[in-house]
Design an enzyme around this catalytic site. Structure first.
Site, PDB file in Angstrom:
ATOM      1  N   HIS A   1      53.876 100.528  75.161  1.00  0.00           N
ATOM      2  CA  HIS A   1      54.128  99.176  75.650  1.00  0.00           C
ATOM      3  C   HIS A   1      53.157  98.839  76.786  1.00  0.00           C
ATOM      4  CE1 HIS A   1      56.267  95.546  76.745  1.00  0.00           C
ATOM      5  NE2 HIS A   1      56.459  96.010  77.969  1.00  0.00           N
TER       6      HIS A   1
ATOM      7  N   GLN B   1      50.156 100.077  77.379  1.00  0.00           N
ATOM      8  CA  GLN B   1      48.811  99.891  76.838  1.00  0.00           C
ATOM      9  C   GLN B   1      48.690  98.562  76.106  1.00  0.00           C
ATOM     10  OE1 GLN B   1      46.110 101.973  77.503  1.00  0.00           O
ATOM     11  NE2 GLN B   1      47.659 102.680  78.934  1.00  0.00           N
TER      12      GLN B   1
ATOM     13  N   HIS C   1      50.459  95.889  76.714  1.00  0.00           N
ATOM     14  CA  HIS C   1      50.491  94.873  77.768  1.00  0.00           C
ATOM     15  C   HIS C   1      49.111  94.726  78.406  1.00  0.00           C
ATOM     16  CE1 HIS C   1      53.873  92.571  79.085  1.00  0.00           C
ATOM     17  NE2 HIS C   1      53.737  92.849  80.362  1.00  0.00           N
TER      18      HIS C   1
END
Length: 116
Positions: free
Chosen positions: A76, A78, A80
């Site tokens: 998540h 990465q 984001h």
């Protein structure tokens, strides 16, 4: 919360702030506030630098022999970060386009006023 999770949360937080600043820059440019939009893009870049520092810390730890489990939270983070980078890049182009459009419209209005 252990150090690994704290670093991941820092990536998520900084990337989230960066993406918000990029979107705010677009909204400001759309309203004709080019200078403020540019300031928001600079703030966006600063947030991304912080996110990258956190990411680099994890990479250095792994290179030094500390292997981390790839968790859903890490994926998540990465995701984001990559989304924020893409948003920043596109926002820069959109802000530039709005700035050009606003300058063009100002010339048109000025020319129309002179003709009246």
């Amino acid at each position: 919360m252990d150090e690994y999770q704290e670093i991941i949360m820092a990536i998520i937080t900084n990337a989230g702030f960066a993406k918000s600043k990029a979107m705010e820059a677009i909204a400001l440019a759309q309203k004709g506030h080019s200078e403020q939009a540019a300031e928001h893009l600079e703030e966006c870049k600063k947030e991304l630098v912080q996110a990258h520092k956190s990411q680099t810390r994890l990479i250095q730890q792994e290179a030094g022999g500390t292997a981390h489990e790839v968790t859903l939270l890490m994926v998540h983070a990465q995701d984001h970060l990559m989304s924020a980078i893409t948003t920043k890049d596109l926002a820069g182009h959109i802000v530039e386009l709005y700035s050009r459009l606003n300058r063009y419209e100002a010339v048109i209005v000025h020319n129309n006023t002179r003709e009246d």
